[in-house]
Scaffold this motif. Sequence first.
Motif, short mmCIF file in Angstrom:
data_model
loop_
_atom_site.label_atom_id
_atom_site.label_comp_id
_atom_site.label_asym_id
_atom_site.label_seq_id
_atom_site.Cartn_x
_atom_site.Cartn_y
_atom_site.Cartn_z
N GLN A 182 0.81 -1.21 0.00
CA GLN A 182 0.00 0.00 0.00
C GLN A 182 0.85 1.27 0.00
O GLN A 182 0.31 2.38 -0.15
CB GLN A 182 -0.94 0.00 1.21
N ILE A 183 2.16 1.13 0.16
CA ILE A 183 3.05 2.28 0.07
C ILE A 183 3.35 2.53 -1.40
O ILE A 183 4.03 1.75 -2.06
CB ILE A 183 4.36 2.04 0.85
N THR A 184 2.80 3.61 -1.93
CA THR A 184 2.98 3.98 -3.33
C THR A 184 3.46 5.42 -3.42
O THR A 184 3.40 6.17 -2.44
CB THR A 184 1.67 3.83 -4.12
N GLN A 185 3.91 5.80 -4.60
CA GLN A 185 4.32 7.18 -4.80
C GLN A 185 3.16 8.13 -4.49
O GLN A 185 3.34 9.15 -3.81
CB GLN A 185 4.79 7.39 -6.24
N GLN A 186 1.95 7.76 -4.92
CA GLN A 186 0.79 8.62 -4.71
C GLN A 186 0.45 8.72 -3.21
O GLN A 186 0.12 9.81 -2.71
CB GLN A 186 -0.42 8.08 -5.47
N SER A 187 0.54 7.60 -2.47
CA SER A 187 0.20 7.65 -1.04
C SER A 187 1.21 8.49 -0.27
O SER A 187 0.84 9.21 0.66
CB SER A 187 0.13 6.23 -0.47
N ILE A 188 2.47 8.41 -0.67
CA ILE A 188 3.51 9.20 0.02
C ILE A 188 3.30 10.69 -0.23
O ILE A 188 3.37 11.52 0.70
CB ILE A 188 4.91 8.75 -0.43
N ILE A 189 3.00 11.05 -1.48
CA ILE A 189 2.77 12.46 -1.81
C ILE A 189 1.55 12.98 -1.06
O ILE A 189 1.55 14.10 -0.52
CB ILE A 189 2.60 12.63 -3.34
N ALA A 190 0.50 12.16 -0.98
CA ALA A 190 -0.71 12.59 -0.28
C ALA A 190 -0.45 12.80 1.20
O ALA A 190 -0.91 13.79 1.79
CB ALA A 190 -1.82 11.54 -0.49
N GLN A 191 0.30 11.87 1.83
CA GLN A 191 0.60 12.02 3.26
C GLN A 191 1.46 13.25 3.51
O GLN A 191 1.24 14.00 4.46
CB GLN A 191 1.33 10.77 3.76
N ALA A 192 2.47 13.47 2.66
CA ALA A 192 3.34 14.63 2.84
C ALA A 192 2.56 15.92 2.66
O ALA A 192 2.78 16.90 3.38
CB ALA A 192 4.50 14.56 1.85
N GLY A 193 1.63 15.93 1.71
CA GLY A 193 0.84 17.13 1.48
C GLY A 193 -0.12 17.43 2.60
O GLY A 193 -0.46 18.59 2.84
N ALA A 194 -0.56 16.39 3.32
CA ALA A 194 -1.50 16.59 4.42
C ALA A 194 -0.82 17.08 5.69
O ALA A 194 -1.48 17.62 6.59
CB ALA A 194 -2.26 15.30 4.71
N ALA A 195 0.50 16.90 5.79
CA ALA A 195 1.22 17.32 6.99
C ALA A 195 1.34 18.84 7.04
O ALA A 195 1.39 19.51 6.00
CB ALA A 195 2.60 16.68 7.01
N LEU A 196 1.36 19.37 8.25
CA LEU A 196 1.54 20.81 8.42
C LEU A 196 2.92 21.21 7.95
O LEU A 196 3.87 20.42 7.97
CB LEU A 196 1.34 21.20 9.89
N ALA A 197 3.05 22.46 7.53
CA ALA A 197 4.34 22.96 7.06
C ALA A 197 5.39 22.80 8.14
O ALA A 197 5.17 23.14 9.31
CB ALA A 197 4.20 24.43 6.66
N GLY A 198 6.54 22.26 7.76
CA GLY A 198 7.63 22.06 8.71
C GLY A 198 7.53 20.78 9.49
O GLY A 198 8.41 20.48 10.30
N GLN A 199 6.47 20.00 9.28
CA GLN A 199 6.32 18.73 9.98
C GLN A 199 6.52 17.57 9.02
O GLN A 199 6.12 17.64 7.86
CB GLN A 199 4.94 18.63 10.64
#
Length: 588
Positions: A182-199
């Motif tokens: 379930q770890i895909t390029q799309q899932s990683i980008i989505a998780q990173a985008g959901a994180a607050l800036a600097g986190q």
Amino acid sequence: MAVLLAGCGLFGSDPRDAAAAFLDALAKGDAAGAGRLTDQPVAATELIRQVRAELKPQRVQLTVGEIRSGDRIASASFAAVWDLGRGRHWSYPGAFELVPANTTDGWLVRWSPAVLHPRLGAHQLVTLREVPAEPAPVVDRAGTPLLTSQTVVTVAIDRSDTPDLDAAAAQLASALGRFDPQITQQSIIAQAGAALAGQSSAVAVLREHDYEAVRDQIAELPGVSFPTQQRLLGPDRDFASQLLPGIRKVVEEQLENAAGWRIVAVTAAEQEVETLATEQPRPVPTLTTTVDRAVQVAAEHAVDAVPNPAMIVAIQPSTGEILGVAQNSAADAQGALSVTGRFPPGSAFKIVTASAALQSKQVTPNSPVACPATTSIGQRVIPNDNLVELGTLPLHTAFARSCDTTFALLAARLGTGALTDAAHQMGIGMDYDIAGVTTFTGQVPPAESMVRRAENGFGQGRVLANPFSMALVASTVAAGGRLPTPILIRGVPTQTALGPVPPVPREVIDAVRAMMREAVTQGTAESLVGQGQLFGKTGTAEGSPTGGDGWFVGFRGDVAFATLVVGAGSASPALDVSGRLLSALAPA
């Protein structure tokens, strides 16, 4: 919250009343009210709020002691007891001075941080810090470590430090996908985008040896970090996937309850100045589970060979100890199906129906019963599998050959709650609170309708179960009619809301036992006849939403088990899985 006064009087010129009013507001958590009774209300209110927010007391008791007063100054002593919950109590003596109020005929507390605690200095705050308890061993029934503290590495990415997020995510997905598809390029980008800036956002948590296997591929990626921590882990990533999380939760609760604590004076920058109170952690006893590693491993290997969701639960009938719970990856993807799933048990439920019919005295094992290809009950036409017609035969043979029409007719003649009561005697519908595992034991609701009773009689209708509850059924037969209380962690008793149920009468359980043996030697489970002194019953839930689930429920020696293969279409895959389990274990 309370203040215990050594005297009484009206608030006014008596410093005792002023001291009592301040301590009462402080005990109640009224920071603003307590602050107004000092000569520095803003500073006092701010520090009182900080202390209470940090300590989160459940109760504060402040007892006024000796009061001394002069013309322009007075002093008060007090005893403090802070109840911080979980058995933590902070007790100490304190004192403060009072001075005449400027605008009223009364007294105010002369404020300083030492009013709250005699060793709290200017510009200092209070913090509560936990002193972790040392984890105790978590072992299986043989004393072999089951959970051990191991280093894990969190792979985390911070998008603000990653110049090319798409490229970094692609590289991470390529390296980590082997551990979790379930770890895909799309899932990683989505998780990173959901994180607050600097986190940073966590991409994966890896065992240390897994991290070492991919370290060269990801260690130099910009914006990717690899913090480590200790975590209680099993022998491998997939071992006892439906048991270890619950056991780990019990361990964590055990460690939380045994943890020590420190109350510390700190600067605004959180640098420690002085320890105001401390309590060392308590020793944590070894946590012994009932898991049998040989049974668990054998069950896992048995279900892993099946593409459909497959699962096994094994219980020791003599003790109720849960020996193993195994699911393959297809089942794991749908949750804890083996212990909380809701499936019609099909003909495997005829164990319960036979018990109910025998207890009702309407039949004996040798009673001649009809096994027509179909039978009509009300407006419901019930067929046998493949429309098999066996004519008239003894009840024990109808059981061994799994005649649906026979058991539909038997159940239809039972009382409204007879199947419900018989199911409770064997564990179905019991509500257990088992430390370390959440379970659902199924349901067999009372049926006013004769049609509904007939459908329930061969494990369809409104009957629901799972491998855990059906393993309890097999355990009850193996234990001579006494329902064993299931348990996973020794020393932590299982609770049930329904209380004890009467055992199945001995003559009835002996008859059911003989029928289950005949099902193996001359019936639908004959493919397992070479597996020693095995007793069992097959089942196929034809009406299942998954397309026909295959069951085998049985016991050999002091191991009872239930196997379910979802969507199998027949009992044959469940028999195959059970055969692999039994072959891997020494015959009893």
